[in-house]
Design an enzyme around this catalytic site. Structure first.
Site, PDB file in Angstrom:
ATOM      1  N   CYS A   1       0.827  -1.127   0.100  1.00 13.63           N
ATOM      2  CA  CYS A   1       0.071  -0.094   0.066  1.00 13.63           C
ATOM      3  C   CYS A   1       0.702   1.389   0.049  1.00 13.63           C
ATOM      4  O   CYS A   1       0.663   2.310  -1.006  1.00 13.63           O
ATOM      5  CB  CYS A   1      -0.992  -0.054   1.289  1.00 13.63           C
ATOM      6  SG  CYS A   1      -2.223  -1.272   1.087  1.00 13.63           S
ATOM      7  N   HIS A   2       1.855   1.392   1.098  1.00 15.57           N
ATOM      8  CA  HIS A   2       2.397   2.592   0.888  1.00 15.57           C
ATOM      9  C   HIS A   2       4.032   2.319   1.183  1.00 15.57           C
ATOM     10  O   HIS A   2       4.653   3.245   1.791  1.00 15.57           O
ATOM     11  CB  HIS A   2       1.907   3.506   2.236  1.00 15.57           C
ATOM     12  CG  HIS A   2       0.393   3.625   2.014  1.00 15.57           C
ATOM     13  ND1 HIS A   2      -0.223   2.742   2.720  1.00 15.57           N
ATOM     14  CD2 HIS A   2      -0.375   4.498   1.508  1.00 15.57           C
ATOM     15  CE1 HIS A   2      -1.722   3.017   2.502  1.00 15.57           C
ATOM     16  NE2 HIS A   2      -1.616   3.940   1.842  1.00 15.57           N
ATOM     17  N   GLY A   3       4.550   1.340   0.838  1.00 17.33           N
ATOM     18  CA  GLY A   3       5.759   0.914   0.697  1.00 17.33           C
ATOM     19  C   GLY A   3       6.823   0.798   1.980  1.00 17.33           C
ATOM     20  O   GLY A   3       7.702   1.360   2.223  1.00 17.33           O
TER      21      GLY A   3
ATOM     22  N   TYR B   1      -4.491  11.523  -1.205  1.00 17.84           N
ATOM     23  CA  TYR B   1      -3.856  10.068  -1.005  1.00 17.84           C
ATOM     24  C   TYR B   1      -2.331  10.259  -1.210  1.00 17.84           C
ATOM     25  O   TYR B   1      -1.370  10.068  -0.450  1.00 17.84           O
ATOM     26  CB  TYR B   1      -4.508   9.010  -1.850  1.00 17.84           C
ATOM     27  CG  TYR B   1      -3.907   7.633  -1.586  1.00 17.84           C
ATOM     28  CD1 TYR B   1      -4.260   7.031  -0.066  1.00 17.84           C
ATOM     29  CD2 TYR B   1      -3.222   6.823  -2.334  1.00 17.84           C
ATOM     30  CE1 TYR B   1      -3.929   5.799  -0.098  1.00 17.84           C
ATOM     31  CE2 TYR B   1      -2.979   5.743  -2.304  1.00 17.84           C
ATOM     32  CZ  TYR B   1      -3.325   5.260  -1.138  1.00 17.84           C
ATOM     33  OH  TYR B   1      -2.949   3.708  -0.919  1.00 17.84           O
TER      34      TYR B   1
END
Lengths: 182, 435
Positions: free
Chosen positions: A134-136, B295
């Site tokens: 998702c966000h590394g 986001y």
């Protein structure tokens, strides 16, 4: 009374308003608390897992309390890498020994401490552990956060070995299990 | 503000009703006679379009709720049943899912129109704040609704967004479990999300009433950003703007229909046709397009709590805009520097939106369509854009109002309109026309 302006009626007004106010506030609680996990949800406390089929290097994802849990049978190199990492390199410093009961078995709540995705078993990331898609966030072979936005290491759930090939994952280890390593 | 001529009941019944419930008077004064600046352009038609879209979403949503089952074991299948078996179910669902996107397209145009023409400035601050509240409620409603089909994107989107609250120090975990009703996103979560998804549109409708009320006190802003000086500057709302808004609405509905009938899944994600699986997160998880710039801001920050704060801050900063903007001139038409900054901000937001849709690695930026690789990492570009976004509002907006010399504004709306059209009989030639 000291102040002639304060009457019995003033007292009644204040007392009535206070009682109504407290009552109204208290009556909100059931409406708030109903959102918390219900009794049947709380009852899902323990999961037993058979370790025998898991081979070295394999990661199995099981479900506990509706959350994914990683059970990783680590290879000698993975254990060595986890144990030899200096604490100064860690964002959330914790020794590997503090995170396992038996070095071969790494048991973790598979929920990224950033925003709750399941780190990928295929994408192992820069440190040979897990990479969260998702966000590394990169985790090492002890499930400790090494790089990326996650603030903490992957959590270690409470668990106890029932035998060499059986593990019980859950909040309340059985007395027999406690005796095992007590 | 009063109408050009006030309502006078003529029949016996309307006289009787007017002294008991003056509802015809209300409609007449707010929708028919309401004096509206005569120079509103098509950017000002989106308020009407938004009201229409709220109606579409409520009606299609109520109908879908007759067939949808909010249970983890049945939600996905009930949506597929709507698509395959329910009469016109495919149409109603595509209307509702694409309708959400259309609603957001319209609201972004509406918000940025307000930004360009300075509609947030005195005396319309409360109108602006209510608008932000509606936008936040729309974001919440859109998110709750996206969870309901219980596909992979539904489930993991719900997981990521509810986990924002886990960033709160000390009580974060208790709050997320309270939101979930479990130790993770669960059936309890789905059921409460359905209940709230049904509720919030009616809350939005209530705030829309307040928004329109707050609009009707000072009246509309206009492309020139100058105040209405008298009756010569206005026309009655009906028929002038009912027709103009109506025409814009027809064009908008054609655009909406193109998505429904020709590419209904273009704005969605194919992974949401995979049933939710709590053990596997999709390789590449993206939110719906309307959250993408936010986001990107979240992901640009290496710290969890600060990332969440900055993401919410990106919207929260709008609430201070009426007081951050030091210029007394409303419309960007007369603000040469602000006008350029506005367009730079639009580009920065588009870049953030693009970056929000990319994978979470630090590869170089590739220009879409051209395939050209730029010598800058995605993460660095996202950080620069995030920084610029906040600098625009917190530094440049107050600063420009002080250093900029605005162009002279027209004497009145009426004079500017007549000058623009080559000068009418009543027109006094202006030294500097509006455009």
């Amino acid at each position: 009374m000291d102040n002639a302006n304060v009457t019995r009626r003033d007292f009644l007004y204040v007392a009535t308003t206070a009682v109504v106010g407290v009552g109204a506030t208290v009556s909100l609680w059931p409406f708030i608390d109903q959102m918390n996990p219900a009794a049947d949800t709380l009852a899902l406390k323990e999961v037993e897992f058979d370790l025998a089929p898991v081979v070295a290097g394999q990661i199995v994802t099981i479900e506990w309390q509706k959350k994914p849990v990683f059970i990783r049978r680590r290879t000698a190199e993975e254990i060595q890498a986890a144990e030899q990492t200096p604490l100064s390199e860690l964002k959330d410093p914790q020794t590997d020994q503090a995170r396992v009961q038996k070095p071969e078995w790494l048991i973790l709540v598979a929920t990224c401490t950033h925003l709750g995705c399941v780190p990928s078993n295929q994408l192992k990331g820069d440190y040979g552990g897990w990479l969260c898609p998702c966000h590394g966030s990169h985790y090492d072979t002890s499930g400790r956060i090494r790089k990326g936005p996650a603030p903490q290491n992957l959590a270690v759930p409470p668990y106890a070995f029932l035998s060499d090939t059986k593990v019980l994952i859950g909040a309340a280890p059985k007395p027999a299990a406690q005796a095992n390593h007590g | 503000m009063h109408g050009t001529h006030s309502y006078k009941p003529t029949t016996g019944f309307t006289k009787w009703l007017d002294s008991r419930l003056p509802i015809i008077r209300l409609v007449d004064e707010t929708l028919m006679q309401f004096p509206t600046p005569k120079n509103l352009n098509y950017w000002f038609t989106f308020g009407g379009i938004l009201t229409f879209m709220l109606g579409v979403q409520i009606i299609s949503g109520i109908v879908l709720a007759m067939h949808y089952v909010p249970h983890e074991a049945m939600a996905f299948d009930s949506v597929e049943r709507i698509m395959r078996d329910v009469n016109y179910g495919w149409l109603l669902r595509y209307m509702h899912s694409n309708g959400a996107s259309m609603f957001f397209i319209a609201v972004y145009i509406h918000i940025f129109r307000g930004l360009y023409y300075g509609s947030y400035k005195a005396p319309r601050e409360v109108l602006w704040l209510l608008g932000i509240l509606i936008y936040v409620l729309m974001m919440a409603t859109g998110f709750l609704g996206y969870t309901l089909p219980w596909g992979q994107m539904s489930f993991w989107g719900a997981t990521v967004i509810t986990n924002f609250f886990s960033a709160i120090p000390l009580i974060g975990e208790s709050i997320t479990q309270w939101l979930w009703g479990s130790f993770a996103v669960d059936n309890a979560t789905l059921q409460r999300f359905f209940s709230l998804h049904y509720l919030l549109p009616f809350v939005i409708a209530g705030v829309v009433v307040l928004h329109i009320w707050a609009l009707h006190v000072p009246g509309n802003n206009n492309p020139l950003g100058i105040d209405v000086k008298g009756p010569a500057d206005t026309v009655p709302f009906h028929p002038y703007y009912t027709v103009k808004d109506g025409f814009a609405l027809v064009v908008f509905v054609l655009f909406f229909s193109w998505f429904i009938f020709f590419d209904p899944n273009m704005l969605g994600h194919s992974d949401n046709y995979i049933p939710a699986n709590r053990l596997v997160t999709p390789k590449h998880i993206v939110p719906e397009w309307y959250y993408l710039p936010l986001y990107a801001i979240l992901r640009a920050v290496p710290d969890k709590l600060f990332g969440v704060i900055l993401m919410f801050g990106a919207i929260f900063v709008w609430a201070f805009l009426p007081w951050l903007d030091t210029s007394r001139v409303r419309s960007a038409r007369f603000r040469p520097i602000f006008k350029q900054l506005f367009w730079i901000l639009m580009v920065v937001i588009l870049i953030l939106g693009y970056l929000g849709a990319q994978t979470a690695d630090d590869k170089n930026v590739v220009v879409p369509w051209l395939g050209l690789e730029l010598p800058i990492g995605k993460l660095l570009l996202a950080r620069l854009c995030t920084l610029y976004y906040f600098i625009h509002f917190l530094v440049l907006t107050p600063l420009v109002g002080v250093i900029e010399t605005p162009l002279p504004t027209p004497e009145s709306i009426s004079k500017a309109v007549l000058a623009k059209n080559g000068g009418g009989v009543a027109a006094v030639p202006l030294a500097k026309a509006a455009e």
